[in-house]
Scaffold this active site. Sequence first.
Site, PDB file in Angstrom:
ATOM      1  N   TYR A  15      35.394  82.754   7.579  1.00 47.99           N
ATOM      2  CA  TYR A  15      36.263  81.571   7.627  1.00 47.99           C
ATOM      3  C   TYR A  15      37.410  81.738   8.623  1.00 47.99           C
ATOM      4  O   TYR A  15      37.875  80.770   9.207  1.00 47.99           O
ATOM      5  CB  TYR A  15      36.789  81.223   6.235  1.00 47.99           C
TER       6      TYR A  15
ATOM      7  N   GLU B  46      14.811  95.024 -11.135  1.00 46.93           N
ATOM      8  CA  GLU B  46      15.049  93.908 -10.210  1.00 46.93           C
ATOM      9  C   GLU B  46      15.750  92.732 -10.873  1.00 46.93           C
ATOM     10  O   GLU B  46      16.739  92.220 -10.364  1.00 46.93           O
ATOM     11  CB  GLU B  46      13.722  93.427  -9.594  1.00 46.93           C
TER      12      GLU B  46
ATOM     13  N   ASP C 116       9.351  93.042  -9.779  1.00 46.98           N
ATOM     14  CA  ASP C 116       8.249  92.077  -9.816  1.00 46.98           C
ATOM     15  C   ASP C 116       7.114  92.593  -8.944  1.00 46.98           C
ATOM     16  O   ASP C 116       7.293  93.548  -8.171  1.00 46.98           O
ATOM     17  CB  ASP C 116       8.709  90.727  -9.226  1.00 46.98           C
TER      18      ASP C 116
END
Lengths: 659, 366
Positions: B100, B199, B251
């Site tokens: 920013y 995970e 996964d």
Amino acid sequence: MATIAEELARKQKEISVSEFFERNRQILGFDSTVKALIVAIKEAVDNSLDACEEASILPDVSVTISKLDQTEFRVSVRDNGPGIVRAQMPNVFGRLLYGSRFHAIRQSRGQQGIGISAVVMYSQITTGKATHIRSKIAESDVSNDIDLTIDTKKNRPVVVREDHLIWEEGGTRVDHGTLIEFNLGARYVTGKQSVMEYLRSTAVVNPHATIRYTDPEGKVYNFDRATQTMPPKAVEVKPHPYGLEIGTLINMLAYTQEKRLSLFLRNEFSRISDRVAREICEKAMVSPDRRPKDISLEQAKAILAAIAQTKIMAPQTDCLSPIGEALIKRGLKNVLGTLRPEFYAQPVTRPPAVNGGNPYQVEAGIVYGGELPPDQPVTIMRYANRVPLLYQQGACATTQVVGAIDWRRYGLEQRGGTGIPYGPAVILVHVLSTKLPFTSESKEAIAPIPNIMEEIDLALRTCARNLKSHLNKKETKSRAAVKFDIVTEIIPKIAEKTSKILERPVPDISRTITKIMNVVFIEDSVEYDQKKKLTKATIRVRNYTARKQELKVHALVPREYIDSGSIYPEPAEIADDGKIMWDIKKMQSLQTVECTFAMKGLERDDYTENEVYVSDINPATVIGAETLPGDWGIKTFEFEETEEEEADYDEEEGELSEE
Amino acid sequence: MKNDGEPMSVALEKLTEIAETIYGQLDSGDIPKMSLPLRTKGNIRFDNKTNVWKYGKATGVRSAKKAVGAYMLLRTMHMLEFIGDMISDSKSSTLREMYYISEGWGKAKFNSQDESDKLAEDLEIITKCLREDFKLRPEEDGARVIGNLTLEETDRKGKKKRMNCRDDVGDSGYSVPYNVESDKIKLISHDADFIIAIETGGMFDRLVENGFDEDFRSVLVHLKGQPARSTRRFIKRLNEELKLPVVTFTDGDPWSFRIHASVAYGAIKTAHISEYLATPTAEFIGITASDILNYDLPTDKLSDVDIKALEAELTDPRFRDPFWKTEIETMLENKKKAEQQALAKYGLDYVTDTYLPEKLTQAGII
């Protein structure tokens, strides 16, 4: 093959021509109710434009359609033409095959004198009503008004009502002109094949005409004329023997005033001298003294064969009247209206050529980009003798040539390099001839004759190259714009920041700038001074290389408009074809030279982009102008070795999806 | 943050050198440019000394000749200036704040935070410093830890707080701060046999609820997808300093393979600090393509993006071993992927009673 009309003329004894057409209306293009409306208007407008041009009057044509019920419409077409004398009115509108043009060899819209009387007949067949015609000539105080039907058995006009009146339109006396009003069974549609499109297309190639159209909802569209100059009159010429058909020959033999075959040949055809006439008679083994009326069919065939074996001068070609490059552009511009395209390729008018015994000529133009729709097939505007062709696009020579060109080379999209290209473009092709070969009697498509197709191809490719060169220029300019941004914005800021961080003086970045740009940059701009009617052109040459540069800059300018006092700096040469050449010597690194000139007598938008070329410099160091084409004093240049490129850190395919 | 002088001035010196180079190039009339190792999978090499993957010798050039390069160089100068200012003002900023801040740089402003993050990493690579040395830090990531592990954290007030990651925390566990170096966290003691890095949050919570940490004497670490630097660094410290073996439980899809790779082999993006972040001995016990078949798990079809990711992995040198090659090819063949929570097909306890014990035994952990 004899034209159907001519064949029919011979059949006249058996059945009336009118009767034949009544049964076979599709031959004239009245095969659907949608088409009938357009064809009827087209015939009337063609007649109006032809009449005005014959009388050298700038045409004002008004077309009005009113809806009577679902299937019946009333059409009125009014022009400011010379008018028709009372005696001729019934024949012109009520008798098929009648007209001054039938026997004339000349470039004109209508050719056989069938069109308008077919409209009268179509109206009569579908509504049972008579056609109203009003015409006034300048010499007469009143107009002649007649209501007309056709006796189809006898092919004769029948005047069912007659009147004379003082003709006023909007409170003003009409000096001369013709009005035709008829009802017809029809269907009104909008879109690609509509009355509106037909009239818009007509306006493009008739920039000298004002066309006003009132649609069935009462909405008025005006296509105002873009020029006050009449097109040169098409010259009437005698037929050339090449390309002569047997039916035509027989007709001519029957109607000629000449008493001897040799004189008939010499006087009724162009390019036949006494010697050539004798040669033909000899080869055909027909006596030169034989009366033309006594020539048998066998002898006529022999004469035709003899003509084919005889060397005859090519027909004259100065009888054609092209629209011309400037007016094509103006017409297109006028009709695109508020749609602002990015670029008009310089229109091309090819020199006349000959097919069979008939001279013909091709004109083409391309409009590109801007607000034209980008992802559709390009619009092809086909014209034949200033008449737009709306139907049978696929069968037309023009479409076939467009589809055979690989437009990808010229910056348009095209699947597989054939077929109608895609992109924001309008392609205009106008073929004109004293006798155009159409695929059918309804004159909707130009027959794919190899000679004509070749000319169309050449014209289109010239335009397309012009388009491509514009696109190239645009691309190099956008690339140059990126570099400009680097050297004018980013590098100075980097220099400023680093010096601030290090608390040192800002370094001189001029050498860095020339290393990044490393080109001679050429920009051109054109301004129009409305008050002085001056077109001012500027060519700005900047040396963004580290070395001194020398080059020649060439501008191709329409010679007749150049204001020679305005050229600055002193040009090294102004060629007869309008090429201005400046010899720029010893240009220092980061130096700018401006070449300017002005043109008089042009309208705004007639000249919007300079055609600039360079020579005597390595073309690789120039952006914004191409090398002068041809071997026009161009030295060959060794291309500079470019340093070997290191992998670009920011463009290398990375796989940074982790973390 | 306290300024302890030493690494900061080194960083400042190194950053000033970059400005010097660019200044020198401009001053001698050259086109400014910077050389950097290519951060691509084609340019990572296995380092035998540290057993992790690091950048190779291939370099790319960021040159002001092209727009992208010129803009990046200008941004670099802005960033140098900004970091210099932070160092002298004893301030620090998050990476997001850094992004920013660039709003005020006019044309040089970043188009995305990815771009500013990447430039910060570029500077790490060139200077061989860490972004923390530049006073740039990531947002708190809050990866969670539960297990019988005692550590001492120095809090923001400088107070040392000792806590046990099982007894002194709630059910959401101990939250890993962005700085996990020894000045911030001291590892005191533990009573565990291994670390299991998980995970998804759902699976982490399942293991917590089933008491996996106690039943199997393990420390549970929630990776939250691709683990942050601090999470990877924390795991590495547990592994190195406490000698605890590490397993990753993920996964069964191409992205999970990459999660394991960044924990065990080193991420491509941070290959310049792999030796500091990667745990080379970590074992993969996540769902494999074979597991999908063997355990007959509910699956989803591979998306086009998944397939592209798998194909890319086949040419990723980190996956160039028989195990990964077989698993990737099998997955490509079956076109199926499965989530770790798909094991719930067999009941809530199946994962802790059957799947994990089997996989941990195979891996030689228990």
